[in-house]
Design an enzyme around this catalytic site. Structure first.
Site, mmCIF file in Angstrom:
data_model
loop_
_atom_site.group_PDB
_atom_site.id
_atom_site.type_symbol
_atom_site.label_atom_id
_atom_site.label_comp_id
_atom_site.label_asym_id
_atom_site.label_seq_id
_atom_site.Cartn_x
_atom_site.Cartn_y
_atom_site.Cartn_z
ATOM 1 N N LYS A 50 -13.124 -4.352 2.320
ATOM 2 C CA LYS A 50 -14.040 -3.217 2.120
ATOM 3 C C LYS A 50 -15.515 -3.569 2.404
ATOM 4 C CE LYS A 50 -11.123 -0.732 -1.195
ATOM 5 N NZ LYS A 50 -11.040 -0.077 -2.502
ATOM 6 N N ASP A 65 -13.502 6.365 -3.016
ATOM 7 C CA ASP A 65 -13.017 6.058 -4.374
ATOM 8 C C ASP A 65 -13.813 6.855 -5.408
ATOM 9 O OD1 ASP A 65 -10.942 4.343 -3.786
ATOM 10 O OD2 ASP A 65 -12.172 2.528 -3.884
ATOM 11 N N GLY A 120 -4.225 6.357 -13.630
ATOM 12 C CA GLY A 120 -4.904 5.887 -12.418
ATOM 13 C C GLY A 120 -4.372 6.452 -11.117
ATOM 14 N N SER A 137 -0.521 4.179 0.660
ATOM 15 C CA SER A 137 -1.204 5.153 1.511
ATOM 16 C C SER A 137 -0.292 5.734 2.606
ATOM 17 C CB SER A 137 -2.453 4.528 2.133
ATOM 18 O OG SER A 137 -3.384 4.258 1.119
ATOM 19 N N ASN A 171 -14.083 2.340 2.341
ATOM 20 C CA ASN A 171 -12.607 2.407 2.304
ATOM 21 C C ASN A 171 -12.037 3.420 3.290
ATOM 22 O OD1 ASN A 171 -13.103 4.843 1.072
ATOM 23 N ND2 ASN A 171 -11.572 4.585 -0.516
ATOM 24 N N SER A 207 0.834 -1.212 0.000
ATOM 25 C CA SER A 207 0.000 0.000 0.000
ATOM 26 C C SER A 207 0.867 1.259 0.000
ATOM 27 C CB SER A 207 -0.903 0.019 1.236
ATOM 28 O OG SER A 207 -1.521 1.288 1.334
ATOM 29 N N ALA A 221 -16.355 -4.902 -13.980
ATOM 30 C CA ALA A 221 -17.548 -4.787 -13.135
ATOM 31 C C ALA A 221 -17.219 -5.177 -11.692
ATOM 32 C CB ALA A 221 -18.661 -5.661 -13.701
ATOM 33 N N ASN A 227 -18.004 -6.437 -19.218
ATOM 34 C CA ASN A 227 -17.134 -7.223 -18.339
ATOM 35 C C ASN A 227 -16.933 -8.611 -18.926
ATOM 36 O OD1 ASN A 227 -15.748 -7.450 -15.785
ATOM 37 N ND2 ASN A 227 -17.336 -8.899 -15.169
ATOM 38 N N ARG A 228 -15.758 -9.198 -18.664
ATOM 39 C CA ARG A 228 -15.478 -10.558 -19.144
ATOM 40 C C ARG A 228 -16.618 -11.501 -18.760
ATOM 41 N NH1 ARG A 228 -10.498 -13.629 -16.374
ATOM 42 N NH2 ARG A 228 -11.697 -12.959 -14.555
#
Ligand code: NAP
Length: 281
Positions: free
Chosen positions: A65, A101, A243, A16, A86, A14, A129, A152-153
């Site tokens: 989460k 987020d 991102g 953060s 989160n 992480s 998704a 989505n796949r």
């Protein structure tokens, strides 16, 4: 001393602590931000002990989460919408949860594209998704877009997402993976929210040949910073949104709650995290 944390399993990667550590130092605050690894079997106990441990709150990452959502006593509307938390904080002895987020993705998009981008961008395509796709879509639904398509796949996961997040006038629909290239050609904003393109994962194989020159391509994967998708989009002269900004902006509300100062996402902070990402490769 005010103490905060990021809890996950694993949590050692992480970034953060680097972000919040930078802000603590920048603002000259006496506080700490710790990395805590808690396996799922101990998470409920961990949540229950936050006050006794002297924490003001913290961040929650994979895989906790949804358990954090279930374990808090108060939730923001955003957390209710995503059924995932989160960011935690204690207010008058009550444990609260938010999902920042959504804020992180939209703040970075607004900063990258400029205010009023919705005047030109009418159709968005969200690929994926999972949990992050839900945050991205909930953010897009706050804007006056004509259509948001999710592909989505595993299509049933996209259908479930549409069922969970659909609301009057939101024009959210799902389509099959075989429609990817057609849907990309119809969208002015394409966002990859899958883990494809992440270091150690295959790239997202998206045909950009039908995409108009006005289309914006965003990726929420930030390791590497320039994913194969963003590199292909840039090579075609398209605008790209990376991102990392989402990660930096999602951290702002938590820091403000725990430490009482609203921090800024600066070029210096971004450079610090970029150096860490590049150093780790
Ligand atoms: P998740 O809930 O596990 O969802 C993963 C998504 O990726 C699903 O849609 C999954 O599709 C898809 N996927 C995985 N492997 C695939 C493959 N080989 N081919 C096609 N699709 C595939 O994960 P998440 O929490 O949403 O996170 C997704 C990515 O976003 C991760 O890389 C994460 O690091 C990144 N992220 C970034 C930020 C940020 O701040 N920038 C925040 C959150 C997440 P199926 O349903 O078919 O399995």
């Amino acid at each position: 001393m005010t103490r905060a944390f990021v809890v996950g399993h694993p949590v050692k990667h992480s970034r953060s602590p680097l972000i919040h550590g930078y802000w603590l130092k920048h603002h000259g605050l006496v506080g700490s931000y710790e990395r805590i690894d808690v396996p799922p079997s101990d998470f409920e106990k961990f949540l229950g002990s936050l006050g006794q441990q002297g924490f003001a709150g913290g961040n929650v990452t994979i895989p906790h989460k949804e358990a954090a959502y279930a374990g808090v006593a108060g939730r923001t509307k955003r957390a209710e919408r995503l059924k995932a938390v989160n960011t935690l904080w204690i207010e008058n002895g009550v444990l609260w949860g938010d999902n920042t987020d959504i804020i992180g993705f939209m703040a970075h998009l607004d900063q990258s594209l400029g205010a009023g981008w919705e005047r030109e961008i009418r159709n968005a395509l969200v690929i994926g998704a999972g949990g992050a796709a839900r945050a991205v879509i909930a953010g897009l639904q706050e804007r006056p877009l004509d259509q948001v398509t999710v592909i989505n796949r595993t299509q049933p996961n996209a259908c479930q997402l549409v069922q969970d997040l659909e609301r009057p006038g939101s024009r959210l629909r799902s389509a099959g993976w075989d429609r990817l290239s057609t849907a990309a050609g119809q969208a002015q904003l394409i966002i990859n929210t899958t883990s494809l393109g992440m270091a150690g994962h295959p790239a997202l194989d998206l045909d950009l040949s039908r995409v108009s020159s006005e289309t914006v391509v965003a990726d929420i994967v930030y390791v590497p910073l320039k994913t194969p998708l963003l590199a292909a989009a840039a090579a075609r002269g398209l605008r790209t949104v990376d991102g990392l900004g989402m990660l930096l902006h999602q951290a702002v509300p938590g820091f403000a709650r725990w430490f009482g100062v609203t921090p800024e996402v600066t070029a210096e902070l971004r450079s610090l995290i970029v150096a860490d990402i590049e150093g780790a490769r």
